[in-house]
Design a protein around this motif. Structure first.
Motif, short mmCIF file in Angstrom:
data_model
loop_
_atom_site.label_atom_id
_atom_site.label_comp_id
_atom_site.label_asym_id
_atom_site.label_seq_id
_atom_site.Cartn_x
_atom_site.Cartn_y
_atom_site.Cartn_z
N SER A 44 0.81 -1.21 0.00
CA SER A 44 0.00 0.00 0.00
C SER A 44 0.85 1.26 0.00
O SER A 44 0.42 2.30 -0.53
N LEU A 45 2.03 1.20 0.57
CA LEU A 45 2.87 2.39 0.63
C LEU A 45 3.26 2.88 -0.75
O LEU A 45 3.66 4.03 -0.92
N PHE A 46 3.14 2.00 -1.75
CA PHE A 46 3.58 2.34 -3.10
C PHE A 46 2.40 2.51 -4.07
O PHE A 46 2.62 2.78 -5.25
N TRP A 47 1.19 2.33 -3.60
CA TRP A 47 0.01 2.47 -4.45
C TRP A 47 -0.44 3.92 -4.51
O TRP A 47 -0.23 4.70 -3.57
N ARG A 48 -1.11 4.27 -5.61
CA ARG A 48 -1.66 5.62 -5.74
C ARG A 48 -2.67 5.88 -4.62
O ARG A 48 -2.73 6.98 -4.06
N ASP A 49 -3.49 4.89 -4.32
CA ASP A 49 -4.42 4.98 -3.20
C ASP A 49 -4.05 3.91 -2.18
O ASP A 49 -4.44 2.75 -2.30
N PRO A 50 -3.25 4.26 -1.18
CA PRO A 50 -2.78 3.26 -0.22
C PRO A 50 -3.89 2.67 0.64
O PRO A 50 -3.72 1.59 1.21
N THR A 51 -5.02 3.35 0.72
CA THR A 51 -6.10 2.86 1.56
C THR A 51 -6.77 1.61 0.98
O THR A 51 -7.53 0.94 1.68
N GLU A 52 -6.48 1.29 -0.28
CA GLU A 52 -7.09 0.10 -0.89
C GLU A 52 -6.60 -1.20 -0.25
O GLU A 52 -7.23 -2.24 -0.42
N ALA A 76 -4.53 13.52 1.24
CA ALA A 76 -4.87 14.29 0.05
C ALA A 76 -5.99 13.65 -0.76
O ALA A 76 -6.41 14.20 -1.78
N LEU A 77 -6.49 12.50 -0.31
CA LEU A 77 -7.57 11.82 -1.01
C LEU A 77 -8.91 12.12 -0.34
O LEU A 77 -8.96 12.46 0.85
N ALA A 78 -9.97 11.96 -1.10
CA ALA A 78 -11.30 12.21 -0.56
C ALA A 78 -11.63 11.22 0.55
O ALA A 78 -11.21 10.06 0.52
N GLU A 79 -12.36 11.70 1.54
CA GLU A 79 -12.87 10.88 2.65
C GLU A 79 -11.75 10.21 3.44
O GLU A 79 -11.94 9.14 4.02
N TRP A 80 -10.60 10.86 3.52
CA TRP A 80 -9.51 10.26 4.29
C TRP A 80 -9.83 10.21 5.78
O TRP A 80 -9.31 9.35 6.51
N GLU A 81 -10.69 11.11 6.22
CA GLU A 81 -11.04 11.09 7.66
C GLU A 81 -11.69 9.78 8.06
O GLU A 81 -11.59 9.35 9.22
N GLN A 82 -12.36 9.11 7.10
CA GLN A 82 -13.03 7.85 7.41
C GLN A 82 -12.01 6.77 7.79
O GLN A 82 -12.34 5.85 8.55
N VAL A 83 -10.80 6.87 7.26
CA VAL A 83 -9.75 5.89 7.61
C VAL A 83 -9.45 5.95 9.10
O VAL A 83 -9.30 4.91 9.77
N ILE A 84 -9.39 7.14 9.65
CA ILE A 84 -9.13 7.28 11.09
C ILE A 84 -10.31 6.75 11.89
O ILE A 84 -10.13 6.05 12.90
N ALA A 85 -11.52 7.05 11.45
CA ALA A 85 -12.71 6.54 12.14
C ALA A 85 -12.76 5.02 12.09
O ALA A 85 -13.06 4.36 13.10
N ASP A 86 -12.46 4.45 10.93
CA ASP A 86 -12.45 2.99 10.80
C ASP A 86 -11.38 2.38 11.69
O ASP A 86 -11.59 1.31 12.29
N ALA A 87 -10.23 3.03 11.77
CA ALA A 87 -9.14 2.52 12.61
C ALA A 87 -9.56 2.50 14.08
O ALA A 87 -9.31 1.52 14.81
N ALA A 88 -10.22 3.55 14.52
CA ALA A 88 -10.68 3.60 15.90
C ALA A 88 -11.72 2.52 16.16
O ALA A 88 -11.69 1.84 17.19
N ASN A 89 -12.64 2.32 15.23
CA ASN A 89 -13.67 1.29 15.39
C ASN A 89 -13.09 -0.11 15.39
O ASN A 89 -13.63 -1.01 16.04
N ALA A 90 -11.99 -0.30 14.66
CA ALA A 90 -11.35 -1.62 14.58
C ALA A 90 -10.37 -1.87 15.72
O ALA A 90 -9.79 -2.95 15.80
#
Length: 256
Positions: A44-52, A76-90
């Protein structure tokens, strides 16, 4: 207890690396008597969208009780805040962002907003100085190393953020630590995977001058041998309480 706060799963694009599968990492943990590992999806560190890669990471962590997921976030990607929310939930112990791998200014607006969001969410932010020694990097690998000034800038940009910086050497750590206020320095933790042990005694020097409470156990495996981090502590002959702090207690404070 021994917790590895810096481990990866998945292929590395620049060379063949053994031991990148979940089963191989689990075997390495067993071999080195590591009780748990914070894992990141390396490709993921090398992908255009690492969140995939985050969905795969969460699924893999659910199958192995010793794994704790550290998802990657791209501010810099859309809806990046959701990654933090998902991390907290997980129940993730941290999120990861390596700005130079993502083509971002490490002290730019995106990183400052991410830093503030992590501080508000009480979610530690992990960054790596480097992944490999510059002498062995592929000619097409042009990603520069994270500058120490960027770490100082980020820790000063938000009073609540906690940073976990991995793959830093003695000079880098000293530049950040002694260039920060005591309050700022208390919000930065360092893994030991890139710090020289005996006979150079860089780790021993840092433990004496900065204090063991700022350091956590990390291996960088499978890009680095996990036995190396264990050997550094074995050779120092540390008092039990200091070794326990580095191997588990400090990282517990970071993630609390």
């Amino acid at each position: 207890m021994r917790i590895d706060c810096n481990a990866f799963l998945g292929a590395y694009p620049w060379r063949k690396v053994p031991g990148t599968s979940p089963d191989a990492l689990a075997q390495a943990l067993q071999r080195t008597k590591i009780d748990a590992a914070w894992i990141t999806h390396l490709p993921s560190l090398f992908w255009r969208d690492p969140t995939e890669g985050n969905a795969w990471l969460y699924e893999t962590a659910r199958k192995e009780k010793r794994f704790r997921p550290v998802p990657t976030v791209h501010p810099a990607l859309a809806e990046w805040e959701q990654v933090i929310a998902d991390a907290a939930n997980a129940g993730a112990p941290a999120v990861r962002c390596d700005p130079l791998y993502l083509g971002l200014d490490p002290t730019g607006g995106e990183m400052r907003v991410l830093t503030a969001a992590c501080g508000a969410a009480r979610m530690p932010l992990m960054l790596a100085v480097r992944l490999e020694d510059g002498r062995q990097r592929h000619p097409n690998d042009h990603v520069p190393e994270l500058p120490a000034a960027a770490v100082r800038s980020l820790i000063r940009s938000d009073a609540d953020v906690r940073l976990l910086v991995t793959h830093a050497d003695r000079a880098f750590i000293e530049e950040v630590h002694f260039g920060s206020t005591p309050e700022e320095a208390r919000r930065v933790w360092w893994d030991i995977c890139w710090i020289w042990g005996p006979p150079e005694d860089h780790l021993a020097t840092l433990l004496d001058t900065i204090g063991p409470e700022r350091f956590v156990f990390g291996t960088g495996q499978p890009l680095r041998l996990p036995e190396t981090s264990v050997a550094k502590l074995d050779l120092l002959d540390l008092p039990r309480e200091k070794r326990e702090a580095i191997e588990s207690k400090n990282v517990g404070e970071l993630a609390s």
